[in-house]
Scaffold this motif. Structure first.
Motif, mmCIF file in Angstrom:
data_model
loop_
_atom_site.group_PDB
_atom_site.id
_atom_site.type_symbol
_atom_site.label_atom_id
_atom_site.label_comp_id
_atom_site.label_asym_id
_atom_site.label_seq_id
_atom_site.Cartn_x
_atom_site.Cartn_y
_atom_site.Cartn_z
ATOM 1 N N LEU A 49 14.725 -38.735 -67.840
ATOM 2 C CA LEU A 49 13.287 -38.705 -68.107
ATOM 3 C C LEU A 49 12.684 -40.064 -67.756
ATOM 4 O O LEU A 49 13.338 -41.096 -67.890
ATOM 5 N N THR A 50 11.427 -40.040 -67.341
ATOM 6 C CA THR A 50 10.725 -41.251 -66.933
ATOM 7 C C THR A 50 9.635 -41.577 -67.942
ATOM 8 O O THR A 50 8.937 -40.682 -68.433
ATOM 9 N N SER A 51 9.472 -42.851 -68.254
ATOM 10 C CA SER A 51 8.426 -43.259 -69.188
ATOM 11 C C SER A 51 7.043 -42.996 -68.593
ATOM 12 O O SER A 51 6.881 -42.874 -67.372
ATOM 13 N N LEU A 52 6.051 -42.887 -69.461
ATOM 14 C CA LEU A 52 4.654 -42.654 -69.087
ATOM 15 C C LEU A 52 4.452 -41.314 -68.379
ATOM 16 O O LEU A 52 3.512 -41.146 -67.603
ATOM 17 N N GLU A 53 5.340 -40.366 -68.680
ATOM 18 C CA GLU A 53 5.193 -39.017 -68.138
ATOM 19 C C GLU A 53 5.319 -38.011 -69.274
ATOM 20 O O GLU A 53 6.111 -38.213 -70.197
#
Length: 232
Positions: A49-53
């Protein structure tokens, strides 16, 4: 990016009504701590998972049980941004396919002892197949629903099939079994017990088919005459 380990279980299927085959458990997928995934397969890889998403997490509901001659419904899928599993299965004359397969139902219209109604297939890497149903004149019985680990048992002239066992995970801090298959009905005989992991027990012409336990994805029990158990 973050590597996320997760346990995803779909909703269990609803048990069948008349001559009720049991429902299979929801599909079981696990990437936590190298624990076993469905069908006793290897642990899956972590999800990145990617931050700010923003990510969508969906917990699939259990399927409703069939009323009288109606079939039970499949459970809903569960997923987090694409990682998920198939729903549990139910019965018709044969068990339906799903995350774990539903148990077959006995026909009851034949005059001699015979086994009919094949169990449904479980999804690869998610759950096991359901058991066969049996019929002998007016005494049909349903096969057990498949679990994440164990096959649903075939029914016999004397008893509905026992639900397949689920799998244990310690992702919440202690070992808990989940995704057990439902137990098949016994029309005029003994009904099958639900599988370890939240599978609901079957019932005959009297009594109530047990629902799959909430938050486990367990399959609902089959019912000899009436309404099958709700999926977990």
């Amino acid at each position: 990016p973050y590597a996320i380990n997760l346990l995803v279980i779909a909703g269990g299927g609803g048990g069948g009504g008349n001559y009720g085959g049991a429902a299979g458990a929801g599909g079981y997928r696990n990437s936590y701590n190298n624990e076993t995934s469905g069908m006793n397969s290897s642990s899956e890889g972590s999800l990145t998972l990617t931050s700010l998403e923003t990510y969508t997490v969906y917990v699939g509901a259990g399927g409703p049980g069939g009323v009288n001659t109606q079939q039970g419904a499949n459970g809903d899928n569960s997923y987090i941004s694409g990682a998920g599993g198939g729903g549990g299965a139910k019965h018709t004359s044969a068990g339906s396919n799903g995350g774990s397969g539903g148990g077959g139902c006995g026909n009851g219209s034949g005059g001699s002892n015979y086994q009919n109604g094949a169990g449904g297939d479980g999804a690869s890497g998610q759950g096991r197949n359901g058991g066969k149903g049996w019929a002998s004149g007016s005494s049909p019985s349903g096969g057990g629903g498949g679990g994440a680990s164990g096959l649903g048992a075939d029914s016999t002239l004397a008893q509905g099939g026992v639900g397949g066992v689920g799998l244990a995970s310690s992702i919440t801090g202690s070992s808990v079994y989940r995704a057990g298959g439902g137990g098949g009905s016994g029309y005029n005989n003994t009904s099958g017990a639900g599988g370890n992991g939240g599978g609901g027990a079957g019932a005959g012409t009297s009594g109530t088919a047990t629902a799959g336990t909430a938050n486990t994805g367990g399959g609902g029990g089959g019912k000899g005459a009436g309404t099958g158990g709700l999926g977990g």
